[in-house]
Motif scaffolding. Structure first.
Motif, PDB file in Angstrom:
ATOM      1  N   MET A  63       0.823  -1.207   0.000  1.00 40.57           N
ATOM      2  CA  MET A  63       0.000   0.000   0.000  1.00 40.57           C
ATOM      3  C   MET A  63       0.863   1.265   0.000  1.00 40.57           C
ATOM      4  N   GLY A  64       2.161   1.095   0.170  1.00 40.35           N
ATOM      5  CA  GLY A  64       3.062   2.235   0.187  1.00 40.35           C
ATOM      6  C   GLY A  64       3.117   2.964   1.511  1.00 40.35           C
ATOM      7  N   LEU A  65       2.669   2.304   2.578  1.00 40.14           N
ATOM      8  CA  LEU A  65       2.657   2.941   3.883  1.00 40.14           C
ATOM      9  C   LEU A  65       4.059   2.931   4.492  1.00 40.14           C
ATOM     10  N   THR A  66       4.326   3.894   5.343  1.00 36.34           N
ATOM     11  CA  THR A  66       5.631   4.049   5.963  1.00 36.34           C
ATOM     12  C   THR A  66       5.707   3.264   7.261  1.00 36.34           C
ATOM     13  N   GLN A  67       6.709   2.403   7.350  1.00 34.68           N
ATOM     14  CA  GLN A  67       6.917   1.641   8.582  1.00 34.68           C
ATOM     15  C   GLN A  67       7.659   2.512   9.590  1.00 34.68           C
ATOM     16  N   TRP A  68       7.288   2.365  10.851  1.00 30.32           N
ATOM     17  CA  TRP A  68       7.915   3.115  11.931  1.00 30.32           C
ATOM     18  C   TRP A  68       9.309   2.551  12.188  1.00 30.32           C
ATOM     19  N   THR A  69      10.293   3.411  12.087  1.00 29.13           N
ATOM     20  CA  THR A  69      11.662   3.047  12.427  1.00 29.13           C
ATOM     21  C   THR A  69      12.235   4.103  13.354  1.00 29.13           C
ATOM     22  N   TYR A  70      13.231   3.719  14.102  1.00 26.30           N
ATOM     23  CA  TYR A  70      13.943   4.684  14.934  1.00 26.30           C
ATOM     24  C   TYR A  70      15.398   4.263  15.039  1.00 26.30           C
ATOM     25  N   GLN A  71      16.233   5.230  15.341  1.00 26.23           N
ATOM     26  CA  GLN A  71      17.666   4.984  15.419  1.00 26.23           C
ATOM     27  C   GLN A  71      18.085   4.813  16.872  1.00 26.23           C
ATOM     28  N   ARG A  72      18.607   3.641  17.182  1.00 29.28           N
ATOM     29  CA  ARG A  72      19.148   3.397  18.522  1.00 29.28           C
ATOM     30  C   ARG A  72      20.564   3.953  18.587  1.00 29.28           C
ATOM     31  N   ASP A  73      20.977   4.375  19.762  1.00 25.13           N
ATOM     32  CA  ASP A  73      22.336   4.862  19.939  1.00 25.13           C
ATOM     33  C   ASP A  73      23.326   3.786  19.524  1.00 25.13           C
ATOM     34  N   ASN A  74      24.313   4.173  18.758  1.00 29.11           N
ATOM     35  CA  ASN A  74      25.413   3.304  18.319  1.00 29.11           C
ATOM     36  C   ASN A  74      24.988   2.138  17.427  1.00 29.11           C
ATOM     37  N   THR A  79      16.153   0.711  13.614  1.00 31.11           N
ATOM     38  CA  THR A  79      15.367  -0.428  14.078  1.00 31.11           C
ATOM     39  C   THR A  79      13.941  -0.261  13.569  1.00 31.11           C
ATOM     40  N   ALA A  80      13.405  -1.300  12.937  1.00 31.17           N
ATOM     41  CA  ALA A  80      12.034  -1.261  12.413  1.00 31.17           C
ATOM     42  C   ALA A  80      11.075  -1.857  13.436  1.00 31.17           C
ATOM     43  N   MET A  81       9.993  -1.174  13.660  1.00 28.58           N
ATOM     44  CA  MET A  81       8.931  -1.643  14.542  1.00 28.58           C
ATOM     45  C   MET A  81       7.793  -2.183  13.675  1.00 28.58           C
ATOM     46  N   PRO A  82       6.954  -3.073  14.206  1.00 29.89           N
ATOM     47  CA  PRO A  82       5.898  -3.684  13.389  1.00 29.89           C
ATOM     48  C   PRO A  82       4.635  -2.817  13.286  1.00 29.89           C
ATOM     49  N   TYR A  83       4.841  -1.541  12.992  1.00 28.24           N
ATOM     50  CA  TYR A  83       3.735  -0.589  12.867  1.00 28.24           C
ATOM     51  C   TYR A  83       3.947   0.268  11.631  1.00 28.24           C
ATOM     52  N   TRP A  84       2.842   0.547  10.906  1.00 27.82           N
ATOM     53  CA  TRP A  84       2.875   1.362   9.704  1.00 27.82           C
ATOM     54  C   TRP A  84       1.931   2.543   9.883  1.00 27.82           C
ATOM     55  N   LYS A  85       2.332   3.681   9.364  1.00 27.17           N
ATOM     56  CA  LYS A  85       1.522   4.893   9.457  1.00 27.17           C
ATOM     57  C   LYS A  85       0.208   4.673   8.722  1.00 27.17           C
TER      58      LYS A  85
END
Length: 108
Positions: A63-74, A79-85
């Motif tokens: 569907m072209g939705l954006t997956q939630w990711t965040y940057q962990r220190d170092n 890191t990808a989380m199992p959630y999409w906008k």
């Protein structure tokens, strides 16, 4: 920044077609549950996100939705989380939002 009372009211109204919902603040936002199962998150920065599991992850990506990711220190990569906008169209259409939520719940 935290999720506001207005954010919570909007999300619970949007998904009210699922029946009684419960919520719990965590993960930098608010988790939404139907019958005790998490299906979405409301995040102050990323908005409403739907949970993806199993084949539904592929559907959300298609569907072209954006997956939630965040940057962990170092960490070398995000890191990808199992959630999409949630798609913009679903934010204006409770039927579409609830249909996606039902699909998320069916794949958990």
């Amino acid at each position: 920044m935290s999720v506001t009372a207005e954010d919570i009211e909007f999300a619970t109204d949007l998904f009210s077609g699922l029946g009684p919902l419960t919520t719990r603040k965590m993960m930098g936002g608010l988790c939404l549950y139907a019958d005790g199962t998490i299906f979405a998150i409301v995040h102050s920065e990323f908005g409403i996100m739907i949970k993806g599991a199993g084949d539904f992850k592929t559907t959300l990506n298609d569907m072209g939705l954006t997956q939630w990711t965040y940057q962990r220190d170092n960490a070398p990569k995000p890191t990808a989380m199992p959630y999409w906008k949630l798609p913009e169209s679903a934010l204006d259409d409770p039927d579409e939002a609830c249909a996606l939520a039902r699909r998320a719940l069916a794949h958990l």
